[in-house]
Design an enzyme around this catalytic site. Structure first.
Site, PDB file in Angstrom:
ATOM      1  N   ASP A   1       0.285  -1.822  -3.171  1.00 26.00           N
ATOM      2  CA  ASP A   1      -0.841  -1.214  -2.529  1.00 26.00           C
ATOM      3  C   ASP A   1      -1.814  -2.006  -1.727  1.00 26.00           C
ATOM      4  O   ASP A   1      -2.883  -1.197  -1.376  1.00 26.00           O
ATOM      5  CB  ASP A   1      -1.467  -0.350  -3.393  1.00 26.00           C
ATOM      6  CG  ASP A   1      -2.228  -1.199  -4.628  1.00 26.00           C
ATOM      7  OD1 ASP A   1      -1.713  -2.258  -5.177  1.00 26.00           O
ATOM      8  OD2 ASP A   1      -3.469  -1.032  -4.812  1.00 26.00           O
ATOM      9  N   GLU A   2      -1.585  -3.042  -1.447  1.00 28.07           N
ATOM     10  CA  GLU A   2      -2.589  -3.865  -0.710  1.00 28.07           C
ATOM     11  C   GLU A   2      -2.000  -5.069   0.315  1.00 28.07           C
ATOM     12  O   GLU A   2      -0.941  -5.545   0.032  1.00 28.07           O
ATOM     13  CB  GLU A   2      -3.490  -4.799  -1.820  1.00 28.07           C
ATOM     14  CG  GLU A   2      -2.979  -5.746  -2.543  1.00 28.07           C
ATOM     15  CD  GLU A   2      -3.976  -6.601  -3.391  1.00 28.07           C
ATOM     16  OE1 GLU A   2      -4.992  -6.857  -2.652  1.00 28.07           O
ATOM     17  OE2 GLU A   2      -3.664  -7.093  -4.307  1.00 28.07           O
TER      18      GLU A   2
END
Length: 445
Positions: free
Chosen positions: A146-147
């Protein structure tokens, strides 16, 4: 340092809601829409390196899919004997944190709703966010599900806007089209972009410019330095050093004398110097996980369960990314900070925890000579698509059986959580591996 060749703009501000450029420097609200969500910075229109991090990712996805959970404290994790994978911000108000034992989390927040992790769903949403990032620039370096880091240098002509505006558009698009939120850090280097993204979560957009880097870092704790985990921070504290400013007064030679090669790295980072480039994921060289221990370890009974847990973590990442690796790499750091790396090449790529662990164990056994270790890591390199991974072993029938068993375990964990099934290696030691201090970031903020 990544900079965009942008002509200086007279405006020094941006509205995150209507995306209008702000011509006044004193107003607290947007002159066009009245929103208070303004970004102002002297270097806003010349910075182009960003770190994007989705907010409480697992919990946000679950709340998106079940609106009844929107105003309730939510924990994503295992049963009472498990740990918290992530917690929404309502639960965090009560003190719930990632990696906290579940029984402690429920003591802190007894009204919390608990949901088992659904890694397949999270990986799918993560891919949607990743594609939106690639719409902005080909220079996207994923860090986790998610990053990612993004380098938007030279994209102003393409997007007809400076990177700050493009990133604000991206944030709105993620929120409107995917239904979750993200925080953005904008700076001139990866280290400070990552620091910036953590400053105003959730829905944050923070900027750290080059001119202010030294002053910004001066009063911050040493744990904010990239690569300084709890164990090394404790070492610095034992030396009377608690803030980055204290380190900034030391010469490079003194830091190297006290902390070896880490001292040289410290000298650069605490001055905001980070020359690492954003490396697109198609050039990703390895997938790894490592742990710094609270106390130095030497016994096989302590090290082997940790190796197994880390091997499973690497395997999960490989499977989520649909990739495999042919070379197994073991990483050890001794109590006096000396680094040892050992590797072995397999006959074919793997993404199986069993193969990663068994190969890593063979390498580890050769290093267990009584030396005490402060860090243990395992990883795979020489990556390739997973469709070529782990062909049936016609010689070792047991290996094929273990692969089938691992597939069954994966299905159970996807359905009931990571702690639904444990191997003898980790279970017999009372989950030692999970009590250590991780230096990788598997649980997202």
């Amino acid at each position: 340092m990544a900079e965009s060749p942008i002509v200086n703009h007279p405006e020094q501000g941006l509205c995150r809601d209507c995306l209008s450029l702000q011509k006044t420097q004193t107003s607290r609200r947007c002159h066009a829409c009245g929103s208070p969500r303004l970004i102002r910075h002297k270097e806003l229109y010349r910075l182009s390196l960003a770190h994007v991090d989705c907010d409480a990712f697992y919990a946000s996805v679950e709340k998106r899919d079940n609106p009844d959970l929107r105003d309730k404290p939510l924990i994503v994790g295992g049963g009472k004997r498990g740990v918290v994978s992530t917690a929404c911000y309502l639960a965090r108000i009560h003190g719930v944190r990632s990696a906290m034992p579940m029984f402690k989390a429920l003591e802190a927040c007894p009204d919390a709703v608990v949901i088992k992790p659904n890694m397949e769903k999270y990986a799918r949403v993560g891919r949607e966010v990743r594609q939106m990032m690639r719409d902005l620039t080909p220079l996207v370096e994923p860090i986790s599900i998610d990053e990612a880091f993004l380098d938007l240098s030279g994209t102003e002509r393409l997007h007809k806007a400076p990177p700050a505006v493009v990133l604000a558009r991206f944030s709105k698009r993620v929120e409107n089209e995917i239904g979750i939120t993200a925080s953005i850090g904008l700076s001139y280097c990866k280290y400070l972009a990552k620091v910036a993204s953590d400053l105003e979560k959730p829905r944050g957009f923070s900027v750290i410019g080059e001119a202010e880097a030294l002053d910004f870092l001066r009063d911050k704790p040493v744990g904010m330095i990239w690569g300084v985990g709890k164990a090394f921070a404790a070492k610095l504290e034992s030396d009377g050093i608690r803030t980055i400013g204290q380190l900034q007064t030391m010469e490079e030679g003194a830091l190297m004398k006290a902390y070896g090669t880490m001292g040289q790295r410290l000298y650069r980072l605490l001055r905001g110097q980070d020359s690492r480039k954003v490396e697109p994921d198609h050039d990703m060289k390895s997938v790894s996980a490592e742990t710094t221990f609270n106390t130095d370890l030497s016994a096989a009974g302590d090290l082997v369960p940790v190796l197994r847990a880390l091997s499973e973590k690497v395997s999960r990442r490989l499977k989520a990314g649909e990739i495999a690796g042919r070379t197994i790499v073991l990483k050890l750091k001794t109590q006096d900070f000396k680094l040892r790396t050992r590797n072995r090449q397999l006959g074919d790529p793997t993404q199986l925890a069993d193969r990663i662990f068994r190969t890593g164990l063979q390498l580890l056994e050769k290093e267990m000579d009584g030396t005490r270790f402060r860090l243990l890591g395992i990883g795979v390199s020489d990556l390739s698509p997973s469709d070529r991974a782990d062909p049936p072993d016609l010689v070792d029938i047991q290996a094929t059986k273990r692969a089938v068993a691992e597939s069954a375990i994966d299905r159970l964990r996807n359905k009931f959580g990571l702690n639904a099934v444990e191997t003898g290696y980790t279970f017999s030691k009372g989950n030692l591996a999970r009590t250590q201090t991780p230096t990788d970031r598997d649980n997202e903020p």
